[in-house]
Design a protein around this motif. Structure first.
Motif, short mmCIF file in Angstrom:
data_model
loop_
_atom_site.label_atom_id
_atom_site.label_comp_id
_atom_site.label_asym_id
_atom_site.label_seq_id
_atom_site.Cartn_x
_atom_site.Cartn_y
_atom_site.Cartn_z
N UNK A 172 17.97 -8.01 -2.14
CA UNK A 172 17.94 -6.72 -1.47
C UNK A 172 16.52 -6.42 -1.01
N UNK A 173 16.41 -5.34 -0.23
CA UNK A 173 15.12 -4.96 0.36
C UNK A 173 14.78 -3.54 -0.04
N UNK A 174 13.50 -3.31 -0.33
CA UNK A 174 12.95 -1.97 -0.50
C UNK A 174 12.02 -1.72 0.68
N UNK A 175 12.27 -0.67 1.42
CA UNK A 175 11.51 -0.38 2.63
C UNK A 175 10.74 0.92 2.44
N UNK A 176 9.40 0.83 2.53
CA UNK A 176 8.53 1.99 2.33
C UNK A 176 7.85 2.31 3.65
N UNK A 177 8.11 3.50 4.17
CA UNK A 177 7.45 3.94 5.41
C UNK A 177 6.23 4.77 5.04
N UNK A 178 5.10 4.42 5.65
CA UNK A 178 3.84 5.11 5.37
C UNK A 178 3.59 6.19 6.42
N UNK A 179 2.91 7.25 6.02
CA UNK A 179 2.58 8.33 6.95
C UNK A 179 1.58 7.85 7.99
N UNK A 180 1.46 8.61 9.07
CA UNK A 180 0.57 8.21 10.16
C UNK A 180 -0.89 8.17 9.73
N UNK A 181 -1.26 8.98 8.74
CA UNK A 181 -2.66 9.02 8.30
C UNK A 181 -2.91 8.22 7.03
N UNK A 182 -1.96 7.39 6.63
CA UNK A 182 -2.13 6.58 5.43
C UNK A 182 -3.28 5.60 5.62
N UNK A 183 -4.13 5.49 4.58
CA UNK A 183 -5.26 4.57 4.69
C UNK A 183 -4.96 3.25 3.99
N UNK A 184 -5.92 2.35 4.07
CA UNK A 184 -5.73 1.00 3.51
C UNK A 184 -5.52 1.04 2.01
N UNK A 185 -6.27 1.89 1.32
CA UNK A 185 -6.14 1.98 -0.14
C UNK A 185 -4.74 2.44 -0.54
N UNK A 186 -4.18 3.38 0.20
CA UNK A 186 -2.83 3.85 -0.11
C UNK A 186 -1.79 2.77 0.14
N UNK A 187 -1.97 2.01 1.22
CA UNK A 187 -1.06 0.90 1.49
C UNK A 187 -1.14 -0.15 0.39
N UNK A 188 -2.35 -0.44 -0.08
CA UNK A 188 -2.51 -1.42 -1.15
C UNK A 188 -1.89 -0.94 -2.45
N UNK A 189 -1.96 0.38 -2.71
CA UNK A 189 -1.35 0.92 -3.92
C UNK A 189 0.16 0.72 -3.90
N UNK A 190 0.77 0.90 -2.73
CA UNK A 190 2.21 0.66 -2.60
C UNK A 190 2.53 -0.81 -2.84
N UNK A 191 1.74 -1.70 -2.24
CA UNK A 191 1.97 -3.14 -2.41
C UNK A 191 1.84 -3.55 -3.87
N UNK A 192 0.84 -2.99 -4.55
CA UNK A 192 0.63 -3.34 -5.95
C UNK A 192 1.79 -2.87 -6.83
N UNK A 193 2.31 -1.67 -6.57
CA UNK A 193 3.43 -1.18 -7.37
C UNK A 193 4.67 -2.03 -7.15
N UNK A 194 4.91 -2.42 -5.88
CA UNK A 194 6.06 -3.27 -5.59
C UNK A 194 5.91 -4.64 -6.25
#
Length: 744
Positions: free
Chosen positions: A135-157
């Motif tokens: 299965x797939x988990x799809x996370x949509x980031x806000x328009x102002x999301x920064x690199x650190x926030x994207x990396x936090x999502x990747x790390x949790x996944x």
């Protein structure tokens, strides 16, 4: 009179501004070296920021496909997605369900997250594989999301690992990050691999470490300057990530070549008895002119890219021309300064370069059989370039990354197991509400030949909808491109924008057809004018242009066989995509044409110099190739090493450029320079130098002379000077001397 070690005698000063520049840099070598050290330090400090500030997938805003994509992006509050594939256990396994559900709840609480979707939510069947195994988990980031926030999502996944499963994290935001990281890694790898190898080759060429190290030092400094230049451009324009290694490899190769020419000439002058200052002076006056003229020819070839509207081409042109300028400046300023420091350690040649050797003998054999040699060379080069006629252009997407890349793996898995989540081959953006778009999809889109069906009609904003179109066959093949043309021909009375990978390829091909002839014309005219001003002939420039096109065709043919048809793909470590990245052939043309013309200029300059000294046509070709063949071959070998080092990287587009340019330089330095040029010049004879009377007058007034008349060299007492060259009668076989063409 003995020459001073600090400066050349005023009576023996070489003429010209380049000689003055060389004297200045030699005299103030500490300041010059300090300047280039500062350039290198700044380049190293901001090098990483250049890659971080680059962007991926830049396309012309004038493309219809880009306009449509921009409309959708403007209406989407998300900046992109982070996607994870959970595999290894059935989707309905309780422990997997619990882990995914908890992770989704935790993800929704993270800053920068717009929404989270998983296979256990209502209406999300598309996130479940058909066989129920993943299965797939799809996370949509806000328009102002920064690199650190994207990396936090990747790390949790990544940390979510239900027993017996493995989680792979990708998505478009991850792909962008991986492309930048891999490109930077490949660039560093190319530099680390090529610099030691070039040093070894130059030690063999020069017979000493001191002379061999100077081109490497100059190349390193030039790379620092190139990074600074590209950082400056990134502040005022979008620089595509793929531009950076391409510009770096060009700067590295040219810097090594130019420094090689300078050091080689310095050794020759030292071998004639000149002291260091005088040798630097004469080197700047002669080899410096070669470097400046070469840089001009390469810059002219790259300037054709400015004609295109695509940002990637303009960025390559701007970065490429600036890198050429930096390489020339390093050769004309840093190398004279370094010669001032290390010149006494550079061994002069024990004997003058002989006028009888491998290259002279090769030319004589070619001249005896000029017609068959010319025909065979033209036939072989034409045959080698023929595969490019059937080249297939495509937008590579995630396939630019190696298969070991997590982003590539997720992209491939979604395309195979979750087709509803994969981008549609063609998407039509409709400026209308969903009912009107659905009516258009049923009455127009679904009835077009080649359309396999309409996958979805979705509203994306006020009076803005998308129609996802499936096509028969290859998503970027001929059928898909025909569907794009049909959709643009029949818009159903609505305002529509046809987008998607197939549409992007069609748009690029249209731009190539519209702008390509103008770009080619600009490069051809600029090259013809430069070569005329150097040779005074209208025949030689035309021949040079045609021969360079043959070697270029051979390079593009090899590119097609390797990357479209998969030849040597296992050895080179990549998976064929069935075509070439759209913009790569254009960049190969610009770069390979400039480099080929670079060697053409160097050889013709030697031949022209000998002809002006009174040698006949055959003799000037023999002596010209004999005296320049070794340095051209050495320069070409070094350039091939540089390109091959970058081709050993993992990014597919960088690999394509490296292989294509390595083939172009290798073919040009062997088949073209050693066989085709002598054969064609032998066939044309004195007609090589023909020009109409008005143009002869123009050349007499404005012609460029690559070599200047040097003043007599005042040899230091006790200096060992190589003996004179053999007399002309011993250089050319008697039966090859044409009546009336002996030295004047």
């Amino acid at each position: 009179m003995r020459l001073s070690a600090a400066s050349p005698s005023s009576a023996a000063v070489a003429p010209g501004k380049l000689a003055s520049l060389g004297r200045f840099c030699h005299r103030h070598r500490r300041w010059v070296l300090a300047f280039w050290v500062a350039v290198l330090a700044l380049g190293v400090l901001i090098g990483g920021r250049v890659f971080e500030g680059s962007v991926t997938n830049t396309s012309s805003g004038g493309y219809e496909s880009v306009q449509g994509s921009n409309l959708v992006a403007a209406a989407d509050p998300s900046s992109g997605t982070v996607t994870a594939v959970v595999a290894g256990q059935p989707v309905d396994t309780p422990v997997v369900r619990d882990a995914v559900t908890v992770a989704a709840q935790d993800l929704a609480k993270l800053p920068g997250v717009l929404s989270v979707s998983d296979a256990y939510q209502n209406g999300q069947q598309a996130l479940r594989a058909a066989d129920g195994a993943s299965s797939v988990i799809n996370v949509r980031m806000t328009a102002d999301a920064n690199t650190a926030q994207q990396q936090a999502v990747s790390q949790l996944l990544t940390a979510m690992q239900p027993p017996g499963t493995h989680v792979t994290v990708g998505g478009d935001l991850v792909l962008q990050h991986e492309v930048k990281a891999q490109t930077q890694s490949d660039t560093k790898f190319g530099e680390i691999v090529t610099l030691p190898l070039t040093l070894i080759v130059m030690v063999l060429v020069f017979g000493g470490l001191a002379a061999a190290s100077l081109p490497v030092i100059g190349a390193v400094a030039s790379v620092g300057g190139a990074l600074l230049a590209m950082f400056g451009f990134s502040q005022i324009m979008d620089i595509d990530t793929t531009v950076l290694p391409i510009a770096t490899v060009l700067g590295l190769g040219l810097s090594i070549d130019y420094a090689l020419l300078m050091v080689n000439r310095f050794r020759e002058e030292r071998g004639r008895g000149a002291e260091i200052a005088a040798a630097v002076d004469r080197t700047a006056a002669t080899a410096g002119r070669t470097v400046a003229f070469s840089g001009l020819t390469v810059a002219v070839a790259l300037s054709g890219l400015f004609v295109f509207t695509s940002p990637v081409f303009r960025a390559v042109a701007a970065a490429g021309v600036s890198v050429v300028v930096i390489a020339v400046l390093a050769a004309l300023t840093l190398v004279p300064a370094l010669l001032g420091f290390a010149g006494h350690r550079i061994k002069p040649p024990k004997h003058a370069e002989p006028d009888e050797g491998f290259f002279a003998r090769t030319v004589r054999r070619v001249q005896r059989r000029a017609v068959p040699v010319a025909l065979i060379c033209v036939a072989l080069l034409t045959a080698a370039g023929a595969p490019f006629l059937n080249a297939d252009m495509r937008s590579t997407g995630a396939a630019v990354l190696p298969t070991s890349s997590a982003g590539r793996q997720v992209s491939d898995t979604i395309a195979q197991e979750f087709p509803q989540l994969a981008p549609a081959p063609v998407t039509v953006v409709v400026r209308a509400a969903e009912p009107a778009a659905a009516h258009y999809a049923d009455d127009v889109v679904a009835k077009l030949p080649g359309v396999a069906g309409v996958r979805a009609v979705q509203p994306v904003g006020p009076d803005l909808s998308t129609v996802e179109v499936l096509v028969q066959g290859d998503p970027q093949g001929g059928q898909a491109k025909q569907v794009v043309d049909e959709l643009r021909a029949d818009r159903g009375g609505l305002t529509t924008y046809v987008t998607g990978d197939a549409a992007s390829v069609v748009d690029f091909q249209h731009e190539l057809a519209d702008r390509g002839p103008w770009a080619l014309g600009l490069v051809a005219v600029g090259t013809l004018v430069l070569l005329f001003l150097m040779t005074g002939s209208v025949v030689m420039p035309v021949k040079a242009l045609l021969m360079n096109l043959l070697s270029l065709g051979c390079s593009l043919g090899a590119l097609t066989m390797v990357f479209q048809h998969g030849w040597l793909s296992g050895l080179l470590g990549f998976t064929p995509t069935g075509g070439l990245e759209t913009f790569i052939p254009v960049l190969v043309f610009a770069f390979a044409f400039g480099l080929s013309m670079d060697y053409e200029v160097f050889l013709l300059a030697r031949i022209k110099e000998l002809r002006d000294q009174g040698y006949n046509c055959k003799q000037s070709v023999q002596l010209g190739l004999q005296r320049s063949g070794r340095i051209i071959t050495s320069a070409a070998l070094l350039m091939v090493i540089v390109f091959a080092g970058f081709a050993a990287g993992q990014m597919l587009m960088v690999k394509e450029m490296g292989i294509a340019l390595a083939v172009a330089v290798a073919v040009d330095a062997t088949v073209v320079r050693c066989l085709l040029v002598p054969a064609m010049m032998s066939l044309f004879g004195e007609f090589n130098w023909w020009a109409p009377a008005p143009l002869r007058k123009l050349y007499a007034r404005f012609g460029l002379r690559e070599h200047v008349a040097l003043p007599p060299l005042e040899v230091a007492a006790g200096a060992s000077v190589p003996g004179p060259r053999k007399p002309e009668s011993e250089l050319v076989e008697p039966n090859l001397v044409e009546p009336g063409l002996t030295r004047r």
